[in-house]
Motif scaffolding. Structure first.
Motif, PDB file in Angstrom:
ATOM      1  N   ALA A 185       0.594   2.562   3.214  1.00  0.00           N
ATOM      2  CA  ALA A 185       1.997   2.929   3.413  1.00  0.00           C
ATOM      3  C   ALA A 185       2.405   3.867   2.276  1.00  0.00           C
ATOM      4  CB  ALA A 185       2.883   1.689   3.426  1.00  0.00           C
ATOM      5  N   THR A 186       2.846   5.057   2.622  1.00  0.00           N
ATOM      6  CA  THR A 186       3.178   6.071   1.623  1.00  0.00           C
ATOM      7  C   THR A 186       4.679   6.281   1.577  1.00  0.00           C
ATOM      8  OG1 THR A 186       1.066   7.171   1.985  1.00  0.00           O
ATOM      9  CG2 THR A 186       2.789   8.452   0.891  1.00  0.00           C
ATOM     10  N   ILE A 187       5.242   6.156   0.391  1.00  0.00           N
ATOM     11  CA  ILE A 187       6.681   6.343   0.173  1.00  0.00           C
ATOM     12  C   ILE A 187       6.856   7.489  -0.820  1.00  0.00           C
ATOM     13  CG2 ILE A 187       8.855   5.300  -0.569  1.00  0.00           C
ATOM     14  CD1 ILE A 187       7.670   3.876   1.831  1.00  0.00           C
ATOM     15  N   ALA A 194      17.225   4.840  -4.125  1.00  0.00           N
ATOM     16  CA  ALA A 194      17.668   3.626  -4.806  1.00  0.00           C
ATOM     17  C   ALA A 194      17.330   2.441  -3.888  1.00  0.00           C
ATOM     18  CB  ALA A 194      19.164   3.701  -5.100  1.00  0.00           C
ATOM     19  N   GLU A 195      17.878   1.254  -4.188  1.00  0.00           N
ATOM     20  CA  GLU A 195      17.512   0.057  -3.423  1.00  0.00           C
ATOM     21  C   GLU A 195      17.724   0.204  -1.916  1.00  0.00           C
ATOM     22  OE1 GLU A 195      18.136  -1.517  -7.620  1.00  0.00           O
ATOM     23  OE2 GLU A 195      18.994   0.042  -6.326  1.00  0.00           O
ATOM     24  N   PRO A 196      18.874   0.716  -1.454  1.00  0.00           N
ATOM     25  CA  PRO A 196      19.062   0.825  -0.001  1.00  0.00           C
ATOM     26  C   PRO A 196      18.084   1.806   0.647  1.00  0.00           C
ATOM     27  CG  PRO A 196      21.178   0.910  -1.140  1.00  0.00           C
ATOM     28  CD  PRO A 196      20.121   1.046  -2.183  1.00  0.00           C
ATOM     29  N   GLU A 197      17.863   2.956  -0.006  1.00  0.00           N
ATOM     30  CA  GLU A 197      16.939   3.936   0.557  1.00  0.00           C
ATOM     31  C   GLU A 197      15.512   3.405   0.569  1.00  0.00           C
ATOM     32  OE1 GLU A 197      20.570   6.004  -0.713  1.00  0.00           O
ATOM     33  OE2 GLU A 197      19.213   4.619  -1.756  1.00  0.00           O
ATOM     34  N   LEU A 198      15.119   2.721  -0.503  1.00  0.00           N
ATOM     35  CA  LEU A 198      13.774   2.149  -0.556  1.00  0.00           C
ATOM     36  C   LEU A 198      13.577   1.141   0.562  1.00  0.00           C
ATOM     37  CD1 LEU A 198      11.041   1.798  -1.947  1.00  0.00           C
ATOM     38  CD2 LEU A 198      12.110   0.106  -3.452  1.00  0.00           C
ATOM     39  N   ASN A 199      14.579   0.328   0.806  1.00  0.00           N
ATOM     40  CA  ASN A 199      14.491  -0.652   1.884  1.00  0.00           C
ATOM     41  C   ASN A 199      14.278   0.023   3.236  1.00  0.00           C
ATOM     42  OD1 ASN A 199      16.249  -2.359   4.071  1.00  0.00           O
ATOM     43  ND2 ASN A 199      15.088  -3.692   2.687  1.00  0.00           N
ATOM     44  N   LEU A 200      15.030   1.075   3.492  1.00  0.00           N
ATOM     45  CA  LEU A 200      14.882   1.809   4.749  1.00  0.00           C
ATOM     46  C   LEU A 200      13.504   2.462   4.863  1.00  0.00           C
ATOM     47  CD1 LEU A 200      18.368   3.562   5.011  1.00  0.00           C
ATOM     48  CD2 LEU A 200      17.477   1.836   6.577  1.00  0.00           C
ATOM     49  N   LEU A 201      13.040   3.060   3.765  1.00  0.00           N
ATOM     50  CA  LEU A 201      11.752   3.741   3.791  1.00  0.00           C
ATOM     51  C   LEU A 201      10.598   2.766   4.004  1.00  0.00           C
ATOM     52  CD1 LEU A 201      12.411   6.267   0.887  1.00  0.00           C
ATOM     53  CD2 LEU A 201      12.019   6.870   3.284  1.00  0.00           C
ATOM     54  N   VAL A 202      10.643   1.629   3.323  1.00  0.00           N
ATOM     55  CA  VAL A 202       9.584   0.626   3.496  1.00  0.00           C
ATOM     56  C   VAL A 202       9.612   0.073   4.919  1.00  0.00           C
ATOM     57  CG1 VAL A 202       8.776  -1.658   2.775  1.00  0.00           C
ATOM     58  CG2 VAL A 202       9.451   0.036   1.053  1.00  0.00           C
ATOM     59  N   ALA A 203      10.803  -0.263   5.404  1.00  0.00           N
ATOM     60  CA  ALA A 203      10.920  -0.795   6.759  1.00  0.00           C
ATOM     61  C   ALA A 203      10.427   0.217   7.785  1.00  0.00           C
ATOM     62  CB  ALA A 203      12.374  -1.182   7.041  1.00  0.00           C
ATOM     63  N   GLY A 204      10.806   1.485   7.608  1.00  0.00           N
ATOM     64  CA  GLY A 204      10.363   2.508   8.547  1.00  0.00           C
ATOM     65  C   GLY A 204       8.862   2.696   8.517  1.00  0.00           C
ATOM     66  N   GLU A 205       8.266   2.678   7.324  1.00  0.00           N
ATOM     67  CA  GLU A 205       6.818   2.864   7.196  1.00  0.00           C
ATOM     68  C   GLU A 205       6.050   1.701   7.813  1.00  0.00           C
ATOM     69  OE1 GLU A 205       3.562   5.242   5.812  1.00  0.00           O
ATOM     70  OE2 GLU A 205       5.710   5.654   6.036  1.00  0.00           O
ATOM     71  N   LEU A 206       6.599   0.487   7.702  1.00  0.00           N
ATOM     72  CA  LEU A 206       5.918  -0.707   8.210  1.00  0.00           C
ATOM     73  C   LEU A 206       6.366  -1.080   9.622  1.00  0.00           C
ATOM     74  CD1 LEU A 206       5.953  -2.989   5.016  1.00  0.00           C
ATOM     75  CD2 LEU A 206       4.296  -1.256   5.709  1.00  0.00           C
ATOM     76  N   ARG A 207       7.311  -0.303  10.187  1.00  0.00           N
ATOM     77  CA  ARG A 207       7.837  -0.558  11.537  1.00  0.00           C
ATOM     78  C   ARG A 207       8.490  -1.941  11.621  1.00  0.00           C
ATOM     79  NH1 ARG A 207       5.749   3.224  15.251  1.00  0.00           N
ATOM     80  NH2 ARG A 207       4.099   4.537  14.364  1.00  0.00           N
ATOM     81  N   LEU A 208       9.311  -2.221  10.616  1.00  0.00           N
ATOM     82  CA  LEU A 208      10.049  -3.484  10.572  1.00  0.00           C
ATOM     83  C   LEU A 208      11.542  -3.189  10.535  1.00  0.00           C
ATOM     84  CD1 LEU A 208       7.904  -5.304   7.842  1.00  0.00           C
ATOM     85  CD2 LEU A 208       7.808  -5.687  10.318  1.00  0.00           C
ATOM     86  N   ASP A 209      12.341  -4.227  10.762  1.00  0.00           N
ATOM     87  CA  ASP A 209      13.795  -4.058  10.698  1.00  0.00           C
ATOM     88  C   ASP A 209      14.235  -4.014   9.242  1.00  0.00           C
ATOM     89  OD1 ASP A 209      14.099  -4.097  13.452  1.00  0.00           O
ATOM     90  OD2 ASP A 209      14.239  -6.282  13.522  1.00  0.00           O
ATOM     91  N   PRO A 210      15.114  -3.070   8.871  1.00  0.00           N
ATOM     92  CA  PRO A 210      15.629  -3.023   7.493  1.00  0.00           C
ATOM     93  C   PRO A 210      16.669  -4.107   7.274  1.00  0.00           C
ATOM     94  CG  PRO A 210      16.694  -1.340   8.812  1.00  0.00           C
ATOM     95  CD  PRO A 210      15.678  -1.991   9.709  1.00  0.00           C
ATOM     96  N   ALA A 211      17.120  -4.222   6.035  1.00  0.00           N
ATOM     97  CA  ALA A 211      18.208  -5.156   5.729  1.00  0.00           C
ATOM     98  C   ALA A 211      19.476  -4.712   6.459  1.00  0.00           C
ATOM     99  CB  ALA A 211      18.442  -5.196   4.223  1.00  0.00           C
ATOM    100  N   GLU A 212      20.388  -5.641   6.629  1.00  0.00           N
ATOM    101  CA  GLU A 212      21.641  -5.315   7.298  1.00  0.00           C
ATOM    102  C   GLU A 212      22.414  -4.267   6.508  1.00  0.00           C
ATOM    103  OE1 GLU A 212      22.937  -6.390  10.173  1.00  0.00           O
ATOM    104  OE2 GLU A 212      21.149  -7.596  10.627  1.00  0.00           O
TER     105      GLU A 212
END
Length: 824
Positions: A185-187, A194-212
């Motif tokens: 997984a490449t970010i 920051a924290e919100p963007e990292l959460n979205l990027l990790v979720a998108g890379e892993l095909r998972l739902d991000p935090a609310e």
């Protein structure tokens, strides 16, 4: 490894392509054959090429005219340039000329049937991909492999100068030592992650739902950590590119770097799990983490690997000559790629190219305008536009777009993402963004791009691979368009993106809008808010809200008394308010806490220039240069201080170095010309003034100085032409313009105009140049008997006293020697 062929062809050759597919061993992908009618999508083709091991081009008169074939060639060639494992294999069906860049990949000529072509593909293995010969980072790959299987290592930082191949190394290493799809997984880290963007990027890379949306930072961080733990526990590896953005001012790990490392680290349980960071800066690792976090510096390529790289990019020279080039460029891969088509070059030119890598890789005169405009748009959008959208934004036809992509990839300026979208090389983004901002229609184009991004975003499902990058880019470009409310509606709480947008607006000097974004990025957490508050402090100062700027700066200093960046920014507030001594005091306070102090000494030098403390400015600038901070800015400051002390040969030598480092800086060229003029090197002065005009026609001082020399040299017609180009410019300083007009009128014997212009110049500014021209006009009138000798002597005496007070005794003596009777 089973082969998978991508068969590129034009419509008339489709029956042959389909028959060939049935004959090839393994799998094959025939474009348009496997896509349902009416569902032809750019990303379907890019996915086919991404999954292929061999790109087979059926080259014919029809394919030479096909825009789809051209697009497929561009994608395949880009992937080949990107060091990916794909073989290019060209089959000529007729006598149509093959493009030069594809000729090395010819497999067969005049193959008429599918069995003949299949036999040629089986019989003739393609030449090895050049990266296998020149990339050769086996030692570094072995280092990464050792850490992957170490029970103590949790993270490895691969460090090196921009363009040294850090990301290619990480990709190649993991390609060799991991198996299966989806294991890496490449970010990509930016200042806006920051924290919100990292959460979205990790979720998108892993095909998972991000935090609310709207969740607290603590909940977002916990959610990201959980996703990362589960992925690494299953054998996955994260790669964080450009992670220097996650290092603190002093080089220690920032909060986000600490968060992601702590998320996956278990004492003595790290075997088969690893985080890889690529970074321009090497981190300072606390002794307690010395085992868990490793780092190494990526050196340049050895000559035996650099030579094939140079040849693969068009260099034509002997091995000895190329070995010398590789040595001069320290084996820097990107520098080698850029320089290869330009060889042969002198050693001095090669040294200059080393510095151009960080500023101006490609001369705009060498590439077509469409390519340049494409690079500018990519610098702003940063990747998520499809080729179709990008072509639409630029108003380009398919053949024009593919030609631009071709040219950009041949210079290693763009990269092809996994989704088929183009991204600009990070090293170049700031350069092309500055170029884009200079366009008169920048604001309108930015807003139009925001509309295009919005349309694209709305067409994507939030589970789509490209959704998160498109979302983040859309929010940022909307902000740069002044449309913050629309950005808010897309997603709340993107504090990193808001900060990054505010920073770019600050750099554009759009301070009111920058402050709006920076205020929106605040969370109430001092540590999280520190980057935004540092920019807010300087933004408030530029808005002339000095009490607020100082109050915020003093609060940050109380909380972070040993943070060199905070102390330096506090000094910047005083510099903005022209409190030069106070600014120097803050810069000096920052020195003990700055790891690399050269920039601070350059700041001190500039402030001392403002105080006209020339010895102090020279000492500070030289210190900066001696400490490795020999930037064009520091060199120019040092030269200015030397010039003010009349150390002109030294000033010229230093200014020449600044110009060599930044040859397209019009102001540097002009200053070098002024120093040359003072040394009576008129030829060099004229050359530099002319080059300044070519680089920046709006730089009005240059044509005025050039016209003045041309008058002195008797080039009256040329002087008139030069002066005509600037005479009506409102930016032309009236004192200088009238001075040159007076000199020109004197040269033509028009004493009335000379008198009027000289008087006008002196009213504007009573400096040495204007006083001297007034004396010359008075003497000319005396020689013409318009004035008596006594009248001229009286005027000359008064002006000569002023000249003497300005330290211009040499000018007085020169005039006295030529016209002694007016100086009694």
């Amino acid at each position: 490894m089973a082969k998978r062929f991508f068969i590129s062809h034009a419509g008339p050759d489709k029956p042959l392509a389909i028959e060939l597919k049935s004959l090839l061993d393994g799998d094959a992908w025939v474009d348009l054959f496997e896509i349902e009618l009416g569902q032809i999508l750019w990303h379907e083709i890019s996915d086919g090429i991404e999954e292929a091991t061999d790109f087979v081009l059926l080259w014919s008169a029809a394919s030479a005219q096909s825009r789809w074939v051209e697009y497929e060639i561009t994608l395949a060639f880009t992937r080949w340039l990107e060091d990916r494992a794909i073989a290019l294999r060209i089959i000529c069906l007729d006598d149509t000329s093959v493009p030069f860049r594809l000729r090395p990949f010819l497999q067969a000529r005049d193959a008429k049937s599918a069995p003949q072509i299949a036999d040629a593909l089986r019989r003739n293995e393609p030449a090895p991909v050049p990266r296998r010969r020149f990339f050769n980072r086996n030692e570094e790959i072995g280092t990464i492999e050792e850490h992957l299987y170490s029970s103590t290592t949790a993270a490895v930082w691969v460090c090196g100068v921009p363009g040294s191949g850090k990301r290619s190394l990480a990709r190649e290493a993991l390609h060799r030592i991991t198996t299966g799809t989806g294991t890496v997984a490449t970010i990509r880290v930016t200042e806006g992650v920051a924290e919100p963007e990292l959460n979205l990027l990790v979720a998108g890379e892993l095909r998972l739902d991000p935090a609310e949306a709207g969740a607290s930072l603590a909940d977002i961080t916990a959610h990201t950590s959980q996703m990362m733990r589960e992925f690494t526990a299953a054998g996955g590896v994260f790669v964080f590119q450009d992670a220097e953005h996650w290092l603190a001012e002093n080089g220690t790990l920032g909060r986000l770097a600490e968060q992601v490392i702590s998320a996956v680290t278990e004492a003595q349980q790290n075997t088969d799990r690893l985080l890889i960071f690529t970074s321009r800066r090497r981190p300072r690792i606390d002794s307690s983490l010395a085992e868990a976090i490793q780092s190494f510096y990526l050196p340049g390529l050895q000559p035996k690997h650099a030579i094939p790289l140079l040849r693969s990019h068009g260099a034509d020279a002997t091995d000895d000559e190329l070995r010398e080039v590789a040595a001069e460029l320290d084996g820097h891969p990107l520098a080698l790629e850029v320089v290869a088509p330009q060889l042969p070059l002198t050693i001095a030119s090669l040294l200059d190219k080393r510095h151009e890598i960080a500023t101006d890789l490609i001369d705009p005169a060498r590439i077509q305008d469409n390519t340049w405009r494409m690079l500018e748009v990519l610098s702003l959008v940063d990747g998520p536009l499809s080729g179709h959208d990008l072509a639409e934004a630029l108003g380009l036809a398919a053949d024009q777009y593919t030609s631009a992509v071709d040219e950009a990839t041949s210079y290693a300026l763009v990269r092809l993402g996994s989704s088929g979208t183009l991204t600009l090389h990070p090293l170049l983004r700031d350069y092309y963004l500055r170029s884009f901002r200079k366009r008169p229609d920048y604001a309108a184009q930015t807003s139009a791009l925001a509309d295009l991004l919005l349309t694209r975003l709305r067409s994507l499902a939030d589970t789509d691979d490209g959704y998160v990058p498109a979302l983040l880019s859309t929010v940022k470009v909307l902000g740069l368009s002044g449309r913050l409310n629309e950005a808010r509606e897309l997603r709340q709480g993107l504090i990193g993106t808001l900060y990054e947008t505010g920073l770019e607006l600050f750099q554009e000097r759009r301070y009111e809008l920058a402050l709006e974004h920076l205020d929106e990025a605040l969370t109430g957490d001092d540590e999280v808010d520190l980057p935004a508050n540092r920019v807010r402090m300087k933004t408030l100062a530029n808005l002339k809200r000095m009490p607020e700027a100082r109050e915020l700066g003093d609060r940050l200093v109380r909380h972070y008394p040993e943070d060199a960046g905070v102390l330096r920014d506090r000094g910047r507030v005083e510099q903005i308010d022209r409190k030069w001594s106070d600014a120097i005091s803050w810069y000096e306070k920052a020195l003990p806490f700055r790891r690399h102090k050269a920039q601070l000494y350059a700041d001190i030098a500039q402030a001392r220039v403002r105080l006209q403390d020339w010895p102090g400015a020279a000492a500070a600038a030289k210190t900066a240069i001696d400490m490795g901070g020999d930037t064009p800015y520091a060199l120019s400051t040092y030269s200015q201080a030397l010039e003010a002390q009349r150390l002109l040969p030294e000033a010229k030598e230093v200014m020449s170095r600044a110009v060599a480092r930044e040859p397209k800086n019009a102001r540097y060229r002009y200053r070098l010309g002024r120093i040359a003029l003072q040394l009576n090197d008129r030829q060099t002065a004229m050359q530099e003034f002319q080059r300044t005009i070519e680089l920046d026609p709006q730089f009005v001082e240059a044509p005025l100085s050039l016209a003045s020399i041309q008058i002195d040299e008797g080039l009256i017609a040329e002087a008139k032409a030069t002066l005509a180009g600037v005479e009506e410019s409102p930016a032309a300083p009236a004192g200088v313009l009238n001075n040159v007009k007076a000199k020109l009128a004197l040269a033509e014997g028009d004493l009335a105009t000379a008198q009027t212009s000289a008087e006008a110049a002196l009213r504007e500014q009573r400096d040495a140049q204007n006083l001297t021209v007034c004396i010359r006009v008075a003497i000319a009138r005396g020689e013409a008997r318009d004035l008596s000798v006594g009248q001229v002597c009286a005027q000359v005496k008064l002006w000569a006293k002023e000249l003497d007070a300005l330290g211009e005794l040499a000018s007085i003596v020169d005039l006295w020697r030529r016209f002694p009777r007016y100086f009694d």
